[in-house]
Design a protein around this motif. Structure first.
Motif, PDB file in Angstrom:
ATOM      1  N   MET A   3      -7.651   1.317  -7.861  1.00  0.00           N
ATOM      2  CA  MET A   3      -6.685   0.693  -8.140  1.00  0.00           C
ATOM      3  C   MET A   3      -6.820  -0.843  -8.767  1.00  0.00           C
ATOM      4  SD  MET A   3      -3.023   1.564  -6.244  1.00  0.00           S
ATOM      5  CE  MET A   3      -4.060   1.865  -5.258  1.00  0.00           C
ATOM      6  N   PHE A   4      -7.373  -1.820  -7.010  1.00  0.00           N
ATOM      7  CA  PHE A   4      -7.084  -2.821  -6.895  1.00  0.00           C
ATOM      8  C   PHE A   4      -7.916  -2.871  -8.369  1.00  0.00           C
ATOM      9  CE2 PHE A   4      -9.299  -6.391  -6.091  1.00  0.00           C
ATOM     10  CZ  PHE A   4      -9.072  -7.583  -5.670  1.00  0.00           C
ATOM     11  N   GLU A   5      -9.042  -2.891  -9.050  1.00  0.00           N
ATOM     12  CA  GLU A   5     -10.117  -3.665  -9.804  1.00  0.00           C
ATOM     13  C   GLU A   5      -8.925  -3.457 -11.355  1.00  0.00           C
ATOM     14  OE1 GLU A   5     -11.520  -2.321  -6.998  1.00  0.00           O
ATOM     15  OE2 GLU A   5     -12.495  -4.095  -6.561  1.00  0.00           O
ATOM     16  N   ARG A   6      -8.660  -2.077 -11.481  1.00  0.00           N
ATOM     17  CA  ARG A   6      -7.472  -1.844 -12.855  1.00  0.00           C
ATOM     18  C   ARG A   6      -6.355  -2.854 -12.576  1.00  0.00           C
ATOM     19  NH1 ARG A   6      -6.629   3.700 -11.580  1.00  0.00           N
ATOM     20  NH2 ARG A   6      -4.991   3.388 -10.456  1.00  0.00           N
ATOM     21  N   LEU A   7      -5.818  -3.131 -11.325  1.00  0.00           N
ATOM     22  CA  LEU A   7      -4.491  -4.068 -11.737  1.00  0.00           C
ATOM     23  C   LEU A   7      -5.410  -5.628 -12.061  1.00  0.00           C
ATOM     24  CD1 LEU A   7      -2.232  -4.949 -10.820  1.00  0.00           C
ATOM     25  CD2 LEU A   7      -3.069  -6.343  -8.764  1.00  0.00           C
ATOM     26  N   THR A  21      -0.204  -8.449  -4.833  1.00  0.00           N
ATOM     27  CA  THR A  21       0.050  -7.893  -4.059  1.00  0.00           C
ATOM     28  C   THR A  21       0.287  -6.883  -3.469  1.00  0.00           C
ATOM     29  OG1 THR A  21       1.986  -9.737  -3.435  1.00  0.00           O
ATOM     30  CG2 THR A  21       1.677  -7.990  -1.918  1.00  0.00           C
ATOM     31  N   PHE A  22      -0.789  -5.985  -3.084  1.00  0.00           N
ATOM     32  CA  PHE A  22      -1.268  -4.600  -2.203  1.00  0.00           C
ATOM     33  C   PHE A  22      -1.284  -4.447  -1.252  1.00  0.00           C
ATOM     34  CE2 PHE A  22      -3.743  -3.132  -6.639  1.00  0.00           C
ATOM     35  CZ  PHE A  22      -2.423  -1.804  -6.853  1.00  0.00           C
ATOM     36  N   ALA A  23       0.263  -4.822  -0.258  1.00  0.00           N
ATOM     37  CA  ALA A  23       0.146  -4.851   1.186  1.00  0.00           C
ATOM     38  C   ALA A  23       0.640  -2.910   0.999  1.00  0.00           C
ATOM     39  CB  ALA A  23       1.428  -5.683   1.883  1.00  0.00           C
ATOM     40  N   ASP A  24      -0.459  -2.579   2.135  1.00  0.00           N
ATOM     41  CA  ASP A  24      -0.051  -1.034   2.826  1.00  0.00           C
ATOM     42  C   ASP A  24       0.136   0.005   2.011  1.00  0.00           C
ATOM     43  OD1 ASP A  24       0.953  -2.204   5.397  1.00  0.00           O
ATOM     44  OD2 ASP A  24       2.731  -2.981   4.918  1.00  0.00           O
ATOM     45  N   CYS A  25      -0.946  -0.896   1.321  1.00  0.00           N
ATOM     46  CA  CYS A  25      -1.706   0.521  -0.574  1.00  0.00           C
ATOM     47  C   CYS A  25      -2.295   1.941  -0.409  1.00  0.00           C
ATOM     48  CB  CYS A  25      -1.277   0.332  -1.379  1.00  0.00           C
ATOM     49  SG  CYS A  25       0.083  -0.896  -2.118  1.00  0.00           S
ATOM     50  N   SER A  26      -3.118   1.789   1.275  1.00  0.00           N
ATOM     51  CA  SER A  26      -3.830   2.669   1.457  1.00  0.00           C
ATOM     52  C   SER A  26      -5.332   2.461   0.653  1.00  0.00           C
ATOM     53  CB  SER A  26      -3.972   4.423   1.756  1.00  0.00           C
ATOM     54  OG  SER A  26      -2.051   4.425   2.219  1.00  0.00           O
ATOM     55  N   LEU A  27      -5.641   1.361   0.359  1.00  0.00           N
ATOM     56  CA  LEU A  27      -6.569   1.484  -0.505  1.00  0.00           C
ATOM     57  C   LEU A  27      -7.535   1.323   0.360  1.00  0.00           C
ATOM     58  CD1 LEU A  27      -5.678  -2.578  -2.354  1.00  0.00           C
ATOM     59  CD2 LEU A  27      -6.010  -0.096  -3.593  1.00  0.00           C
ATOM     60  N   ASP A  46      -2.151 -10.897  -1.659  1.00  0.00           N
ATOM     61  CA  ASP A  46      -1.611  -9.747  -0.355  1.00  0.00           C
ATOM     62  C   ASP A  46      -2.615  -8.750  -0.188  1.00  0.00           C
ATOM     63  OD1 ASP A  46      -0.866  -9.134   2.403  1.00  0.00           O
ATOM     64  OD2 ASP A  46       1.405  -9.339   1.566  1.00  0.00           O
ATOM     65  N   LEU A  47      -3.313  -8.519   0.702  1.00  0.00           N
ATOM     66  CA  LEU A  47      -4.330  -6.602   0.732  1.00  0.00           C
ATOM     67  C   LEU A  47      -4.178  -5.955   2.495  1.00  0.00           C
ATOM     68  CD1 LEU A  47      -7.844  -7.565  -1.141  1.00  0.00           C
ATOM     69  CD2 LEU A  47      -5.389  -6.784  -2.315  1.00  0.00           C
ATOM     70  N   GLY A  48      -2.941  -6.659   3.289  1.00  0.00           N
ATOM     71  CA  GLY A  48      -2.473  -6.733   4.461  1.00  0.00           C
ATOM     72  C   GLY A  48      -2.573  -4.680   4.466  1.00  0.00           C
ATOM     73  N   GLY A  49      -2.846  -4.391   5.709  1.00  0.00           N
ATOM     74  CA  GLY A  49      -1.686  -3.427   6.401  1.00  0.00           C
ATOM     75  C   GLY A  49      -2.365  -2.219   5.386  1.00  0.00           C
ATOM     76  N   ASN A  50      -4.025  -1.868   4.729  1.00  0.00           N
ATOM     77  CA  ASN A  50      -4.565  -0.987   4.027  1.00  0.00           C
ATOM     78  C   ASN A  50      -6.007  -0.413   5.145  1.00  0.00           C
ATOM     79  OD1 ASN A  50      -3.943  -1.179   0.736  1.00  0.00           O
ATOM     80  ND2 ASN A  50      -3.827  -2.997   0.896  1.00  0.00           N
ATOM     81  N   ILE A  66      -5.689 -20.826  -4.177  1.00  0.00           N
ATOM     82  CA  ILE A  66      -4.523 -19.379  -3.660  1.00  0.00           C
ATOM     83  C   ILE A  66      -4.458 -20.257  -2.081  1.00  0.00           C
ATOM     84  CG2 ILE A  66      -7.129 -19.275  -1.228  1.00  0.00           C
ATOM     85  CD1 ILE A  66      -4.696 -16.340  -2.832  1.00  0.00           C
ATOM     86  N   THR A  67      -2.936 -20.246  -2.105  1.00  0.00           N
ATOM     87  CA  THR A  67      -2.133 -20.421  -1.043  1.00  0.00           C
ATOM     88  C   THR A  67      -1.895 -19.734   0.489  1.00  0.00           C
ATOM     89  OG1 THR A  67      -0.522 -20.636  -1.844  1.00  0.00           O
ATOM     90  CG2 THR A  67      -1.572 -21.889  -2.143  1.00  0.00           C
ATOM     91  N   TYR A  68      -1.835 -18.724   0.107  1.00  0.00           N
ATOM     92  CA  TYR A  68      -1.600 -17.749   0.663  1.00  0.00           C
ATOM     93  C   TYR A  68      -2.641 -16.422   0.719  1.00  0.00           C
ATOM     94  CZ  TYR A  68       0.882 -14.107   3.306  1.00  0.00           C
ATOM     95  OH  TYR A  68       1.434 -13.135   4.364  1.00  0.00           O
ATOM     96  N   LEU A  69      -3.065 -16.176   1.832  1.00  0.00           N
ATOM     97  CA  LEU A  69      -4.107 -14.971   1.902  1.00  0.00           C
ATOM     98  C   LEU A  69      -3.943 -13.667   2.985  1.00  0.00           C
ATOM     99  CD1 LEU A  69      -7.005 -13.653   0.549  1.00  0.00           C
ATOM    100  CD2 LEU A  69      -8.477 -15.400   1.723  1.00  0.00           C
ATOM    101  N   ASP A  70      -3.686 -12.762   2.465  1.00  0.00           N
ATOM    102  CA  ASP A  70      -3.814 -11.628   3.894  1.00  0.00           C
ATOM    103  C   ASP A  70      -4.519 -10.175   3.823  1.00  0.00           C
ATOM    104  OD1 ASP A  70      -2.733 -10.171   5.648  1.00  0.00           O
ATOM    105  OD2 ASP A  70      -0.543 -10.364   5.095  1.00  0.00           O
ATOM    106  N   LEU A  71      -5.419 -10.701   4.657  1.00  0.00           N
ATOM    107  CA  LEU A  71      -6.275  -9.494   4.352  1.00  0.00           C
ATOM    108  C   LEU A  71      -6.344  -8.876   5.895  1.00  0.00           C
ATOM    109  CD1 LEU A  71      -9.380 -11.617   3.391  1.00  0.00           C
ATOM    110  CD2 LEU A  71      -7.869 -10.082   1.839  1.00  0.00           C
ATOM    111  N   SER A  72      -5.029  -9.487   6.682  1.00  0.00           N
ATOM    112  CA  SER A  72      -5.006  -8.164   8.332  1.00  0.00           C
ATOM    113  C   SER A  72      -4.820  -6.632   7.892  1.00  0.00           C
ATOM    114  CB  SER A  72      -4.040  -9.196   9.155  1.00  0.00           C
ATOM    115  OG  SER A  72      -2.574  -9.081   7.892  1.00  0.00           O
ATOM    116  N   SER A  73      -5.180  -6.766   9.235  1.00  0.00           N
ATOM    117  CA  SER A  73      -5.124  -4.843   9.887  1.00  0.00           C
ATOM    118  C   SER A  73      -5.139  -4.170   8.635  1.00  0.00           C
ATOM    119  CB  SER A  73      -3.217  -4.549   9.698  1.00  0.00           C
ATOM    120  OG  SER A  73      -2.601  -5.003  10.491  1.00  0.00           O
ATOM    121  N   ASN A  74      -6.853  -4.525   8.163  1.00  0.00           N
ATOM    122  CA  ASN A  74      -8.144  -3.450   7.382  1.00  0.00           C
ATOM    123  C   ASN A  74      -8.808  -3.397   8.648  1.00  0.00           C
ATOM    124  OD1 ASN A  74      -7.007  -2.570   4.578  1.00  0.00           O
ATOM    125  ND2 ASN A  74      -6.363  -5.568   4.995  1.00  0.00           N
ATOM    126  N   GLU A  75      -9.992  -3.370   7.759  1.00  0.00           N
ATOM    127  CA  GLU A  75     -12.040  -2.496   8.064  1.00  0.00           C
ATOM    128  C   GLU A  75     -12.387  -3.304   7.665  1.00  0.00           C
ATOM    129  OE1 GLU A  75     -12.693   1.214   8.855  1.00  0.00           O
ATOM    130  OE2 GLU A  75     -10.416   2.127   8.480  1.00  0.00           O
TER     131      GLU A  75
END
Length: 282
Positions: A3-7, A21-27, A46-50, A66-75
């Motif tokens: 999905m991320f690559e398709r976008l 923005t792909f926050a909380d999308c279970s990526l 924003d890729l937070g919460g995946n 880039i001004t805003y980068l969210d990679l939080s709450s992943n692995e």
């Protein structure tokens, strides 16, 4: 194609893609190579919460606007080296709650525009002053939000925190910090959010110190060895939404100054040695 690559593939047909923005999308993951896409116009990612289980992808180095980068709450895992060196436009960086194992001391050296930094639960350890010194002086002067909670950071708050005059939000909870809270911390002019819970801080916090916090809305000093001592007729200059003072020594009287706090949404006074009846206004 994931999905991320398709976008991103769709984005290549647009001249100026500024936000993804792909926050909380279970990526579950992202590609480590996006060399055939132009990411230089991207302002927000924003890729937070995946559930992204990966080291930091090399293409992060190409996000030069880039001004805003969210990679939080992943692995995300591994050691952060030079992925952010070229991202000098970055204002907000959220890396908390991942599985990182450390950071190169020079990893943030060129981020002079940084305003928000979240390294919560970052497996840092060591002395907190050593980690603060990793931040260039321009960042320490301009940073507004600093989250270093849920690490194993030792040391104290003296000699650095009171010098960060632009801070509005501080969370240093659940560390191994000791000593007293420096007078200069209470005098930080813009504080809205101060969370120092679950450390080994000690000393007396009086109405003199608290009166400097004119903008404070969220205050958590719980689970420390602090004594909060105020006069019965003290009227605070602030309106709190949350105050947590569990295990601080407040008693024996119920704190009369709480009567003035008409906007409270959260309150914890447990184990605070109060031996009093509840007032009628409570």
């Amino acid at each position: 194609m994931p999905m991320f690559e398709r976008l991103v593939a769709c984005c290549k047909y647009a001249s100026f893609v500024e936000s993804v923005t792909f926050a909380d999308c279970s990526l579950p993951g992202i590609s480590t190579s996006l060399s055939h896409f132009n990411l230089t116009t991207l302002n927000v990612l924003d890729l937070g919460g995946n559930s992204i289980n990966s080291t930091l992808p090399p293409w992060l180095r190409n996000l030069t606007s880039i001004t805003y980068l969210d990679l939080s709450s992943n692995e995300f895992h591994g050691v952060i080296s030079d992925e952010f060196l070229r991202l000098s436009t970055l204002n907000n960086l959220f890396l908390g709650y991942n599985g990182f194992k450390g950071m190169n001391p020079k990893a943030l050296r060129y981020l002079c525009n940084l305003r928000s930094l979240d390294l919560s639960s970052f497996n840092i350890g060591g002395e907190i002053m050593e980690w603060v010194e990793m931040l260039p002086r321009c960042v320490r002067n301009n940073l507004q939000t600093l989250y270093l909670n849920d690490n194993n950071l030792g040391g104290n708050l003296s000699g650095w925190l009171e010098q960060m005059n632009s801070l509005t939000d501080i969370n240093l909870g659940s560390n191994l910090l000791s000593g007293s809270i420096p007078a200069g911390v209470w005098k930080l002019p813009n504080l809205i959010y101060l969370y120092l819970y679950n450390n080994s801080l000690e000393g007396v916090v009086s109405d003199v110190e608290l009166s400097y916090l004119r903008k404070i809305q969220y205050l958590d000093l719980s689970l420390n060895a602090l004594t909060v001592r105020v006069h019965d007729d003290w009227v605070p200059p602030f309106q709190l939404k949350e105050i947590f003072l569990a295990s601080c020594q407040l008693g024996p009287n119920f704190p009369a100054w709480l009567k003035s706090q008409s906007q409270l949404e959260g309150l914890d006074l447990s184990k605070s040695k109060i031996a009093d009846t509840l007032p009628s206004w409570f």
